[in-house]
Design a protein around this motif. Structure first.
Motif: not given
Lengths: 117, 424
Positions: B304, B342, B346, B352-356
């Motif tokens: 992620v 990205a 975050r 939390q990072p976005d799920e890519p």
């Protein structure tokens, strides 16, 4: 309303739609809620979108058969991807890539590019 | 001496650079955090620029040894004499103009606990998050006889630049009738279809300029990327020129001797006029020094965020990382650079990072106006990047020539697009 504010408004509405969409909730992988703020916060491309500019130039000065997505009508993008996926529209690589995204994911990507300048 | 990298190097380069007209990135607005990126290739340069685009408050320093980047994709056409190496080369002026601090030096050490990178000149750069995009290191301990010195006679040409030109010159100097040997490594390695594209390009040169010559591929594996498409194209375009010897047919090179230009397998000795030995590889050296490479020589990462599984606050992208099903390829590295950027924005904001989702497309040119591709979409699953079901595939096997022409045009456009995103 300025274009920029309008774009942000569009993205904000979309982000809510994306989180609420049943398709997203059904995914076997962790739901969006586990990944912090809603996907589609202004400035942040939705999942998959940032890869597109590998072929579809962000710049207007690049000469390539893969046209720019930025500023294009979201419904045109959605229609094109659906036609690539079904095989109705001849493709080079988009027939394969289109199969890697759900309708909701494509819609989010199309809306995001439509709102970019 | 410990300094904030951004201010010092910015001041140093400000007068000469277009960045002078932009607001100073970190001094006034350090709120976005400090990111140091090591390696200015498809992964690193992309990530640095994406960071500034996503959050201009981020202070980004890009550490790169060379003032000129020489791209690997399409460099096989340089070897075949169909392209000038200048078309492969780019500078970092536009990167600097984004407000990214360029530091042309080598990173020699990383202290993950103090969050500090040491450079060859002794300077130390503090970071909140570090991105390592060092590409590959060739293993000169893997094939008996194939040392760094041997590569001067038997070029790998697997890092574009002088080695590319050396292989080109050797082909030009080769007598008509001379044997070309290409020895690809076992997986994983940079650019899975690359050795076979190279074989195709050299076969094109041989066919048009040295028609008595032959090409033999001594392979350390039994299958390769886009194999059916390559084999069909070879049959059609280069009949009788290319011979592929798989691992199980005894293709693995066991020894080379640059003095006599001999390439040996367990079964045969080949006297080469030109020997292109592509040795096994591992992550670029700084990965090992930073403690982010595992016993395989590559770097395990979270799919992620691309954060290292071995050291906190260090992210590894591009060829150096273990990206599951994603190949080590320029398109993949570029996609990872943007996803990592990205995630960093975050994380620096405490989110939390976005799920890519990530895309890769590998373009291959087997002859002028003859392109083939392999493409897929990837998503994280069980701690790895996996192909999204149904998305992975190559160009159609049975296809009219017009399809190959279209894909060659697209490949050309891709190169312009992706290098434009990195350096334009």
């Amino acid at each position: 309303m300025t274009c920029m504010r309008m774009a942000i408004a569009v993205i904000s509405v979309l982000s809510l739609a994306a989180v609420a969409s049943p398709a997203r909730a059904q995914r076997p992988i962790p739901p969006a809620e586990q990944f912090g703020k809603p996907i589609g916060t202004p400035g942040f491309p939705p999942p998959g979108a940032s890869s597109c500019t590998g072929c579809h130039p962000a710049s207007t000065s690049v000469d390539t058969p893969a046209g720019r997505l930025i500023g294009r009508s979201p419904s045109d993008i959605v229609t094109a991807v659906a036609a690539f996926r079904s095989g109705q529209r001849p493709a080079t690589v988009m027939d394969r890539i289109a199969k890697g995204f759900t309708d909701d994911e494509i819609k989010a990507i199309a809306d995001w590019y439509g709102a970019q300048k | 001496m410990i300094r904030s990298p951004t201010r010092r190097h910015f001041l140093r380069t400000a007068a000469a650079s277009a960045a002078a007209t932009l607001p100073i990135p970190a001094l006034a607005q350090a709120a976005g955090g400090r990111v140091v990126v090591v390696g200015g290739g498809f992964a690193g340069a992309t990530c640095a620029r994406a960071l500034r685009q996503l959050d201009p408050r981020t202070a980004v320093t890009l550490v790169e040894t060379s003032q000129t980047f020489t791209a690997c994709p399409f460099s096989n056409e340089v070897i075949a004499g169909l392209r000038d190496i200048k078309e492969q080369q780019f500078d970092y002026k536009s990167v600097a103009a984004d407000g990214i601090v360029m530091v042309f030096d080598q990173a020699t050490a990383v202290d993950p606990h103090a969050r500090m990178v040491t450079l060859a000149n002794g300077d130390r750069l503090r970071y909140d998050r570090l991105v390592l995009a060092p590409g590959i290191e060739l293993r000169f301990d893997a094939i008996p006889g194939y040392t760094e010195a041997a590569a001067e006679r038997m070029p790998h040409a697997w890092k574009a630049g002088e080695q590319t030109l050396l292989l080109r010159r050797q082909l030009e100097a080769m007598p008509d009738g001379g044997l070309v040997v290409i020895a690809p490594p076992a997986n994983p390695y940079r650019c899975p279809p690359g050795p076979y594209e190279r074989a195709s390009q050299i076969a094109y040169y041989v066919k048009t300029k040295k028609p008595k010559s032959k090409l033999i591929i001594l392979d350390a594996k039994d299958q390769f990327s886009k194999q059916r498409l390559f084999e069909d194209a070879w049959k059609e375009l280069y009949p009788g020129i290319i011979e592929w010897v798989s691992l199980s047919m005894g293709g693995k090179v066991s020894k080379v001797d640059p003095a006599t230009m001999t390439v040996e397998t367990d079964f045969e000795k080949h006297k080469a006029a030109v020997a292109n030995i592509i040795p096994p590889q591992k992550a670029g050296r700084i990965a090992e020094l930073a403690g982010v490479a595992d016993r395989t020589g590559w770097c395990p990462v979270d799919p992620v965020s691309f954060e290292s599984r071995l050291q906190p606050n260090i992210h590894v992208i591009g060829d150096a990382c273990i990206a599951g099903a994603m190949p080590k390829a320029g398109f993949a590295a570029n996609a990872q650079g943007k996803v990592c950027a990205a995630a960093l924005v975050r994380l620096l904001a405490g989110q939390q990072p976005d799920e890519p989702r990530l895309i890769n497309t590998c373009y291959t040119i087997v002859a002028p106006e003859y392109g083939i591709t392999v493409a897929a979409v990837y998503r994280p699953s069980n701690g790895q990047l996996v192909e999204v079901q149904g998305s992975a595939g190559t160009s159609p096997v049975e296809a009219p020539r017009s399809t190959r022409v279209e894909e060659a045009k697209l490949a050309d456009g891709w190169f312009k697009t992706i290098t434009g995103e990195m350096f334009g």
